[in-house]
Design a protein around this motif. Structure first.
Motif, PDB file in Angstrom:
ATOM      1  N   TYR A  41       0.646  -1.056  -0.040  1.00  0.00           N
ATOM      2  CA  TYR A  41      -0.034   0.119  -0.164  1.00  0.00           C
ATOM      3  C   TYR A  41       0.838   1.101   0.491  1.00  0.00           C
ATOM      4  O   TYR A  41       1.910   1.218   1.302  1.00  0.00           O
ATOM      5  CB  TYR A  41      -0.978   0.420   1.254  1.00  0.00           C
ATOM      6  CG  TYR A  41      -1.622  -0.875   1.509  1.00  0.00           C
ATOM      7  CD1 TYR A  41      -2.926  -0.427   0.906  1.00  0.00           C
ATOM      8  CD2 TYR A  41      -1.848  -2.275   1.995  1.00  0.00           C
ATOM      9  CE1 TYR A  41      -4.436  -1.832   1.381  1.00  0.00           C
ATOM     10  CE2 TYR A  41      -2.503  -3.216   1.824  1.00  0.00           C
ATOM     11  CZ  TYR A  41      -3.928  -2.715   1.306  1.00  0.00           C
ATOM     12  OH  TYR A  41      -4.563  -4.414   1.454  1.00  0.00           O
ATOM     13  N   GLN A  43       1.648   5.455  -0.077  1.00  0.00           N
ATOM     14  CA  GLN A  43       0.397   6.894   0.472  1.00  0.00           C
ATOM     15  C   GLN A  43       1.309   7.571  -0.120  1.00  0.00           C
ATOM     16  O   GLN A  43       2.089   8.226  -1.137  1.00  0.00           O
ATOM     17  CB  GLN A  43       1.245   7.139   1.687  1.00  0.00           C
ATOM     18  CG  GLN A  43       0.205   8.111   2.855  1.00  0.00           C
ATOM     19  CD  GLN A  43       0.575   8.446   3.805  1.00  0.00           C
ATOM     20  OE1 GLN A  43       1.118   7.460   4.531  1.00  0.00           O
ATOM     21  NE2 GLN A  43       0.707   9.366   4.356  1.00  0.00           N
ATOM     22  N   ARG A  44      -0.612   8.497  -0.892  1.00  0.00           N
ATOM     23  CA  ARG A  44      -1.012   9.210  -1.951  1.00  0.00           C
ATOM     24  C   ARG A  44      -1.205  10.244  -1.265  1.00  0.00           C
ATOM     25  O   ARG A  44      -1.362  10.318   0.311  1.00  0.00           O
ATOM     26  CB  ARG A  44      -2.145   8.823  -2.381  1.00  0.00           C
ATOM     27  CG  ARG A  44      -1.957   7.422  -2.919  1.00  0.00           C
ATOM     28  CD  ARG A  44      -0.130   7.316  -4.486  1.00  0.00           C
ATOM     29  NE  ARG A  44      -0.262   6.033  -4.783  1.00  0.00           N
ATOM     30  CZ  ARG A  44       0.902   6.315  -5.834  1.00  0.00           C
ATOM     31  NH1 ARG A  44       1.448   6.848  -5.641  1.00  0.00           N
ATOM     32  NH2 ARG A  44       0.579   4.817  -6.751  1.00  0.00           N
ATOM     33  N   ILE A  48      -4.037   9.267   1.693  1.00  0.00           N
ATOM     34  CA  ILE A  48      -5.080   8.032   1.194  1.00  0.00           C
ATOM     35  C   ILE A  48      -4.025   6.886   1.159  1.00  0.00           C
ATOM     36  O   ILE A  48      -2.705   7.421   0.371  1.00  0.00           O
ATOM     37  CB  ILE A  48      -5.204   8.182   0.015  1.00  0.00           C
ATOM     38  CG1 ILE A  48      -6.410   9.258   0.165  1.00  0.00           C
ATOM     39  CG2 ILE A  48      -5.932   7.217  -0.578  1.00  0.00           C
ATOM     40  CD1 ILE A  48      -7.448   8.760   0.943  1.00  0.00           C
ATOM     41  N   GLU A  50      -3.116   3.351  -0.922  1.00  0.00           N
ATOM     42  CA  GLU A  50      -3.757   2.801  -2.730  1.00  0.00           C
ATOM     43  C   GLU A  50      -2.789   1.656  -2.387  1.00  0.00           C
ATOM     44  O   GLU A  50      -1.838   1.387  -2.495  1.00  0.00           O
ATOM     45  CB  GLU A  50      -3.344   3.395  -3.567  1.00  0.00           C
ATOM     46  CG  GLU A  50      -4.421   3.382  -4.806  1.00  0.00           C
ATOM     47  CD  GLU A  50      -3.731   4.179  -5.535  1.00  0.00           C
ATOM     48  OE1 GLU A  50      -2.831   3.519  -6.838  1.00  0.00           O
ATOM     49  OE2 GLU A  50      -4.140   5.312  -6.093  1.00  0.00           O
ATOM     50  N   THR A  52      -1.376  -1.023  -4.413  1.00  0.00           N
ATOM     51  CA  THR A  52      -0.353  -1.252  -5.723  1.00  0.00           C
ATOM     52  C   THR A  52       0.298  -1.559  -6.086  1.00  0.00           C
ATOM     53  O   THR A  52       0.701  -1.734  -6.956  1.00  0.00           O
ATOM     54  CB  THR A  52       0.721   0.261  -4.712  1.00  0.00           C
ATOM     55  OG1 THR A  52       0.434   1.111  -4.473  1.00  0.00           O
ATOM     56  CG2 THR A  52       1.781   0.492  -6.125  1.00  0.00           C
ATOM     57  N   THR A  65      -9.035  -0.216  -4.202  1.00  0.00           N
ATOM     58  CA  THR A  65      -8.547   0.136  -2.736  1.00  0.00           C
ATOM     59  C   THR A  65      -7.514   0.530  -2.087  1.00  0.00           C
ATOM     60  O   THR A  65      -6.858   1.004  -2.250  1.00  0.00           O
ATOM     61  CB  THR A  65      -7.777  -1.421  -2.531  1.00  0.00           C
ATOM     62  OG1 THR A  65      -9.169  -2.719  -2.828  1.00  0.00           O
ATOM     63  CG2 THR A  65      -8.422  -1.917  -0.949  1.00  0.00           C
ATOM     64  N   ARG A  66      -8.836   1.709  -1.562  1.00  0.00           N
ATOM     65  CA  ARG A  66      -7.581   2.862  -0.737  1.00  0.00           C
ATOM     66  C   ARG A  66      -8.490   2.173   0.526  1.00  0.00           C
ATOM     67  O   ARG A  66      -9.397   2.815   0.922  1.00  0.00           O
ATOM     68  CB  ARG A  66      -8.534   4.239  -1.884  1.00  0.00           C
ATOM     69  CG  ARG A  66      -7.504   4.492  -2.867  1.00  0.00           C
ATOM     70  CD  ARG A  66      -8.208   5.820  -3.908  1.00  0.00           C
ATOM     71  NE  ARG A  66      -7.343   5.438  -4.640  1.00  0.00           N
ATOM     72  CZ  ARG A  66      -6.719   6.903  -5.374  1.00  0.00           C
ATOM     73  NH1 ARG A  66      -7.676   7.712  -5.629  1.00  0.00           N
ATOM     74  NH2 ARG A  66      -6.295   6.345  -6.441  1.00  0.00           N
ATOM     75  N   ARG A  68      -8.027   5.235   4.752  1.00  0.00           N
ATOM     76  CA  ARG A  68      -7.184   6.517   4.850  1.00  0.00           C
ATOM     77  C   ARG A  68      -6.582   6.723   6.383  1.00  0.00           C
ATOM     78  O   ARG A  68      -6.830   5.266   7.136  1.00  0.00           O
ATOM     79  CB  ARG A  68      -8.395   7.172   5.640  1.00  0.00           C
ATOM     80  CG  ARG A  68      -9.520   8.318   4.545  1.00  0.00           C
ATOM     81  CD  ARG A  68     -10.397   9.419   5.009  1.00  0.00           C
ATOM     82  NE  ARG A  68     -11.032  10.321   4.151  1.00  0.00           N
ATOM     83  CZ  ARG A  68     -10.667  10.440   3.153  1.00  0.00           C
ATOM     84  NH1 ARG A  68      -8.678  10.962   3.185  1.00  0.00           N
ATOM     85  NH2 ARG A  68     -11.278  11.661   2.376  1.00  0.00           N
TER      86      ARG A  68
END
Length: 740
Positions: A41, A43-44, A48, A50, A52, A65-66, A68
């Protein structure tokens, strides 16, 4: 360990032709760890996480799939930086169901944060159908992969969730904890870590260990050079007098424990620099979960050392010149770093994670550098070269101030400098009121580093030498010989001026590393003299050191946190017994007590018969008198020193002490505030001990006061104002132009 090295070897092969694709990394990790699922996963922006890359979950969920940060187990891992090792993840309270992933069959889960430079970039997860806790070697393997993954993610668009863009151009105000008063206005210099680690996986393990040994030797030589007395660097007083803090730092640097852990990671297949970075990260994660403020502050020392060791391994990063009046910004700051930057000419310091108990804070106060700590989120908004203001008096850091605000602070700084120049003329004058009443203005200090302030301020002596500060800086209670050397240096530098040594005031907010005291209210718990009487060997060791340090000179010793005359008598007996065994005996021995616990006020007749002097500790006295914890922000201003109960208590004490000829002084913060100092002197407390910055302003203020006339004014205000006195006193002082 061999399995660990095999995993690293495969990762090295995978990365041999550039950065490994995330899809290949998850396949390799799932295979090597015998896990049915491995996912990454990232971080965006906007906090968020995501999905990946994955091996074992539904690939259609990638990019869809995201979570917080803080949501679900993965989000909790990212938010806290904590490894999550769960045998039954789906029944964990934080579990967040995402049907598109197809993860229903998988019970056990291991999530490791992917961190770089203290920031979380993502989360690496493995899962299995069988409910179980993942083993320690498996956790270790996944942490290693997460470290390698951090370098990949840092260059591929992962963020730490920090807001960017327009917010980075507007003014920002951050409020923190004042570490050292004063004002600085200038351009920002960001503290950079050592060069980035590029080569992660070792090819020749003995060669990497040899590189580490050589780098440790270079680091130690560098510290010796930094801490040496080098007049050409202009740091003689700074370095020579700061032995307690810097010797403590040396102890941490030479501690074999963390270096053994680095060597262990090298044996697992990593390069020396990657191993140092890995161990620094482990220490960071461990320390950030410790609640004790002082122990957390040691994290800054460890990160400072890790950066120095990385510099010794990789070479010095390029250094840009420091602009005049620059302000240093750092996430954490070690004492050696601060000395480095002080020599380069910084004017102020702002640190995200720092408290007044830290080594850097202690040095900042001794060096006179305006400094603020506990500035959460500051670094996320700052850029190299931004203009900023450090207001160490108010604990405010202003980033990119408006032109009018910047000019206002520059004018305030100019006025302050002019005022200091004017006050400097008072250095050689005695402290005396306009009508000829003499006072003694003394210093509160805790390190020999602060001793030059005696000459700078013209203070009459040291009214409070906090012996525990040197021990806190060192990280342990020194033996008799080491303590003797510290105390003798203080007496030597005082050069005949009086010095009052307070015995160890440990406990409450001042704990040595490894000390765990679980109390609901430690300020009123097992601390100070209570510890000394329960551990008499510890107290005797200090008392013997003080007597030896006196070497036949006058010696004044004061006991803190005395609640009963019986406690004071017991402590005094220990000191007198040690005095019989030490040669030469002190020329004179004065034994006194702090008055911080109100219960002593009902024991004054007995106390006057046994104490040679009494010193009011206003900080603790106020919190105990009003049952108001001084560490609680909402209670800071609720109870006032300038109130009838406090003044009645002080007046009663002075009246009881006068016929007994017991000197009364004050060494709490109240002595450094003009109004409070004025009232104390009017009540008969004419020995005031304070921080160095207050001595000259208080001396200049007293020179304007007709004390006999003010006593009449004070009596009139006390008769007419009831509980609140401050406003009436301040109005009178302003009308008389005594305070601004």
């Amino acid at each position: 360990m061999s399995g660990h090295r095999e995993l690293l070897a495969r990762l090295r092969d995978l990365r041999a032709h550039g950065s490994a694709p995330l899809s290949a990394m998850v396949r390799l990790v799932a295979s090597e760890l015998a896990s049915e699922v491995c996912s990454i996963y990232v971080q965006r922006p906007g906090d968020i996480l995501e999905l990946t890359a994955t091996e074992g979950l539904n690939r259609d969920a990638i990019g869809r799939t995201r979570l917080r940060v803080g949501e679900g187990i993965v989000g909790l891992c990212a938010a806290t930086g904590t490894i999550m090792n769960l045998p039954d993840a789906q029944n964990h309270p934080a579990f967040a169901y995402r049907p598109e992933t197809g993860e229903e069959p998988f019970a056990s889960l291991l999530a490791v944060p992917v961190r770089r430079s203290g920031r979380t970039l993502g989360v690496l997860v493995v899962q299995n159908r069988t409910p179980r806790n993942f083993s320690e070697p498996e956790v270790d393997d996944l942490e290693t992969v997460a470290m390698l993954l951090a370098e990949t993610l840092a260059g591929s668009g992962a963020t730490d969730g920090s807001p960017k863009g327009l917010a980075d151009t507007v003014p920002r105000l951050f409020t923190g904890a004042p570490l050292m008063g004063g004002i600085a206005v200038g351009n920002i210099v960001l503290l950079r870590s050592a060069r980035p680690v590029v080569r992660m996986i070792a090819e020749d393990l003995p060669a990497e260990q040899a590189r580490l040994d050589q780098a440790v030797a270079r680091m130690q030589r560098g510290l010796d050079d930094l801490f040496a007395d080098v007049p050409s660097n202009g740091r003689t007083a700074d370095v020579n007098a700061s032995r307690e803090v810097l010797d403590a730092y040396r102890l941490v640097a030479s501690d074999a424990g963390w270096l053994r852990r680095v060597a262990e990671v090298i044996r697992g297949g990593m390069t020396a620099e990657a191993a140092v970075q890995r161990v620094a990260g482990e220490l960071h994660d461990r320390m950030r979960r410790i609640s004790d403020v002082y122990l957390r502050e040691r994290l800054a020392d460890m990160e400072d050392l890790a950066n120095r060791l990385l510099t010794a391994l990789l070479g010095e990063p390029p250094r840009a010149p420091v602009p005049e009046g620059a302000i240093l910004l750092a996430r954490r700051l070690g004492p050696a770093e601060l000395l480095d930057w002080h020599a380069r000419g910084i004017a102020g310091v702002a640190v995200e994670e720092a408290s007044p108990a830290g080594h850097a804070a202690i040095l900042a106060r001794a060096l006179g550098i305006p400094a603020i700590g506990s500035l959460r989120g500051m670094l996320d908004s700052a850029e190299q070269g931004d203009c900023a203001v450090v207001d160490g008096d108010e604990g405010q850091f202003i980033l990119r101030p408006e032109a009018e605000v910047r000019l206002a602070y520059i004018r305030a700084l100019d006025a302050r400098n002019a005022k200091y120049a004017e006050l400097a003329t008072w250095r050689g004058r005695p402290a005396v009121t306009a009508d000829g009443i003499g006072l003694q203005l003394m210093l509160n200090i805790g390190l020999s580093l602060e001793l030059p302030q005696l000459a700078r301020t013209g203070a009459d002596g040291i009214g409070l030498f906090r012996t525990e500060i040197a021990m806190l800086a060192r990280g342990s209670v020194a033996d008799v010989a080491e303590q003797t050397a510290i105390y003798a240096r203080v007496l030597d530098e005082a050069d005949g001026k009086p010095v009052v040594f307070r015995t160890l005031d440990l406990g409450a907010d001042k704990l040595l590393p490894g000390t765990i005291i679980e109390e609901e209210n430690p300020a009123m718990g097992w601390r100070s003299l209570r510890v000394g009487l329960d551990r008499p060997a510890l107290l005797r060791r200090q008392l013997r050191a003080l007597l030896l340090a006196a070497g036949g000179r006058e010696l004044s010793v004061m006991f803190p946190m005395v609640a009963t005359v019986a406690e004071f008598t017991a402590a005094k007996a220990l000191l007198l017994a040690e005095a019989k065994r030490v040669r030469p005996v002190p020329q004179s021995l004065h034994i006194g007590t702090m008055l911080e616990v109100p219960a002593l006020m009902w024991q004054l007749p007995q106390l006057m018969q046994t104490a040679d002097f009494i010193s009011l500790g206003s900080n603790d006295l106020i919190q105990f008198l009003f049952a108001a914890d001084r560490g609680t922000p909402s209670l800071y201003d609720r109870y006032d020193f300038l109130s009838q109960p406090v003044l009645d208590m002080i007046e009663q004490l002075v009246l009881a002490a006068k016929p007994a000829r017991v000197p009364i002084s004050i060494c709490g913060e109240a002595a450094s505030r003009p109004l409070e100092a004025l009232v104390l002197a009017a009540l008969g407390v004419t020995t005031l001990s304070m921080p160095a910055s207050a001595v000259l302003p208080i001396k200049a203020m007293f020179a304007q006061v007709d004390m006999r006339a003010f006593r009449s004014v004070l009596a009139s205000i006390r008769r007419g104002e009831g509980f609140g006195l401050r406003e009436a006193l301040a109005t009178w002082a302003r009308e008389q132009a005594i305070i601004s």
